[in-house]
Design a protein around this motif. Structure first.
Motif, short mmCIF file in Angstrom:
data_model
loop_
_atom_site.label_atom_id
_atom_site.label_comp_id
_atom_site.label_asym_id
_atom_site.label_seq_id
_atom_site.Cartn_x
_atom_site.Cartn_y
_atom_site.Cartn_z
N LEU A 160 0.82 -1.21 0.00
CA LEU A 160 0.00 0.00 0.00
C LEU A 160 0.86 1.26 0.00
O LEU A 160 0.49 2.27 -0.62
CB LEU A 160 -0.94 -0.01 1.21
N GLN A 161 1.99 1.22 0.67
CA GLN A 161 2.90 2.37 0.66
C GLN A 161 3.44 2.63 -0.73
O GLN A 161 3.57 3.78 -1.17
CB GLN A 161 4.03 2.16 1.65
N LYS A 162 3.77 1.55 -1.46
CA LYS A 162 4.24 1.71 -2.84
C LYS A 162 3.13 2.26 -3.72
O LYS A 162 3.36 3.11 -4.58
CB LYS A 162 4.75 0.37 -3.39
N ALA A 163 1.91 1.75 -3.52
CA ALA A 163 0.79 2.20 -4.34
C ALA A 163 0.44 3.65 -4.07
O ALA A 163 0.02 4.37 -4.98
CB ALA A 163 -0.42 1.30 -4.08
N LYS A 164 0.64 4.09 -2.84
CA LYS A 164 0.30 5.46 -2.47
C LYS A 164 1.08 6.47 -3.30
O LYS A 164 0.59 7.57 -3.59
CB LYS A 164 0.59 5.67 -0.98
N GLN A 165 2.29 6.11 -3.72
CA GLN A 165 3.16 7.02 -4.47
C GLN A 165 2.68 7.24 -5.90
O GLN A 165 3.03 8.25 -6.52
CB GLN A 165 4.59 6.48 -4.48
N GLY A 166 1.89 6.30 -6.44
CA GLY A 166 1.56 6.40 -7.86
C GLY A 166 0.09 6.47 -8.22
O GLY A 166 -0.25 6.60 -9.40
N PHE A 167 -0.82 6.36 -7.23
CA PHE A 167 -2.24 6.28 -7.56
C PHE A 167 -3.02 7.28 -6.71
O PHE A 167 -3.54 6.96 -5.64
CB PHE A 167 -2.75 4.85 -7.34
N SER A 168 -3.11 8.48 -7.23
CA SER A 168 -3.74 9.58 -6.49
C SER A 168 -5.26 9.44 -6.42
O SER A 168 -5.90 10.01 -5.53
CB SER A 168 -3.36 10.92 -7.12
N ARG A 169 -5.87 8.71 -7.37
CA ARG A 169 -7.35 8.58 -7.39
C ARG A 169 -7.84 7.45 -6.49
O ARG A 169 -9.03 7.35 -6.23
CB ARG A 169 -7.85 8.30 -8.81
N LEU A 170 -6.94 6.61 -6.03
CA LEU A 170 -7.36 5.43 -5.27
C LEU A 170 -8.00 5.83 -3.95
O LEU A 170 -7.47 6.66 -3.21
CB LEU A 170 -6.14 4.53 -5.02
N GLN A 171 -9.16 5.24 -3.66
CA GLN A 171 -9.91 5.56 -2.45
C GLN A 171 -10.32 4.33 -1.65
O GLN A 171 -10.48 4.39 -0.44
CB GLN A 171 -11.16 6.37 -2.79
N LEU A 172 -10.52 3.21 -2.37
CA LEU A 172 -11.10 2.01 -1.74
C LEU A 172 -10.28 0.78 -2.12
O LEU A 172 -9.94 0.59 -3.30
CB LEU A 172 -12.55 1.84 -2.19
N VAL A 173 -9.97 -0.05 -1.13
CA VAL A 173 -9.24 -1.31 -1.36
C VAL A 173 -10.02 -2.43 -0.70
O VAL A 173 -10.36 -2.34 0.49
CB VAL A 173 -7.81 -1.25 -0.79
N TRP A 174 -10.31 -3.48 -1.46
CA TRP A 174 -10.96 -4.67 -0.91
C TRP A 174 -9.90 -5.72 -0.57
O TRP A 174 -8.89 -5.85 -1.27
CB TRP A 174 -11.93 -5.27 -1.92
#
Length: 267
Positions: free
Chosen positions: A162-176
């Motif tokens: 999730l830390q890696k994803a945070k750097q590249g996906f500004s639109r992400l809001q929900l994770v299942w």
């Protein structure tokens, strides 16, 4: 005699999709002599066939040359950039935003071989090896992957993903995610990433196999990856190599899809 192609070889249409993403030769020095189409074909052959680098067929460039480019691109993150670019194109083709607003998280424990490298024992799955932690969009396309020893708990490994994803996906809001990620990770995702981590639980009242909402998407992605024999186990000494090969497998999948979409759009 005309050389027969392998099933893993890229067609001319497929090569045109990936060719702009190949890093150009550095200016100065000797001109690049290698056919990059064949370098990429050899890499995908190894991935699909599951052979060792030294066992690449002789009609490809020398295995040392193929491995040189693979190792160089691994260090430079080339296959990850290819994955990101092709995923955005494929999402746009389907009428979606290039960046997702929702994703699915899961892990897969796989055995390792006698090759040196970090590994561990997953007591839950009874597997000695490594875990592949992946985050995918709602269509199953790969957002990010982290490979780590199988002994690391899912909740701990998920933080790195999730830390890696945070750097590249500004639109992400929900994770299942499944029940293995319940607990403190839900609060951590909210505080550290400002994302909602929603746990998809199994209904104990239903007996036997049944498809769980959202979770089947990431399981299907693992099935796609499993078609590539080099990924049937973790044969690599470096976790970074394993991650690169997973990105490469998804790149191959998306190239084939984009080529089919282009051909279907031609009148």
């Amino acid at each position: 005699m005309e050389q027969k192609s392998y099933p893993s070889d890229l067609s001319n249409d497929e090569w045109q999709i990936i060719e702009p993403l190949i890093p150009p030769a550095k200016p100065g020095g000797r001109p690049r002599k290698q056919d990059m189409h064949e370098i990429v074909n050899a890499t995908f052959y190894l991935l699909r066939a599951g052979c060792a680098w030294r066992m690449l067929p002789h009609n490809f460039p020398p295995w040392q040359t193929v491995y040189y480019y693979f190792a160089k691109w691994r260090k430079e993150g080339v296959f990850k950039r290819m994955n990101d670019t092709l995923r955005a194109k494929l999402r746009a083709t389907a009428g979606r935003e290039e960046q997702p607003s929702a994703a699915i998280l899961d892990s897969q424990s796989v055995k390792t071989t006698e090759t040196k490298g970090d590994r561990g024992y997953d007591a839950g799955k009874k597997v000695k090896g490594r875990k592949r932690h992946i985050l995918v969009d709602t269509t199953g396309l790969l957002l990010t992957v982290v490979v780590h020893p199988a002994s690391i708990q899912d909740r701990d490994g998920a933080k790195e993903v999730l830390q890696k994803a945070k750097q590249g996906f500004s639109r992400l809001q929900l994770v299942w995610a499944d029940g293995g990620y319940a607990g403190k990770l839900v609060d951590w995702a909210k505080e550290s990433c400002q994302w909602i981590l929603e746990i998809v639980k199994r209904n104990d009242e239903i007996k036997g196999f049944h498809v769980l909402p959202r979770r089947w998407v990431v399981e299907r992605t693992f099935a796609w990856i499993g078609r590539y024999r080099r990924l049937s186990k973790d044969y690599e000494s470096l976790a970074q190599t394993s991650e690169t090969l997973i990105y490469a497998a998804m790149v191959y999948i998306m190239i084939r899809r984009l080529a089919r979409n282009n051909q279907a759009s031609i009148p």
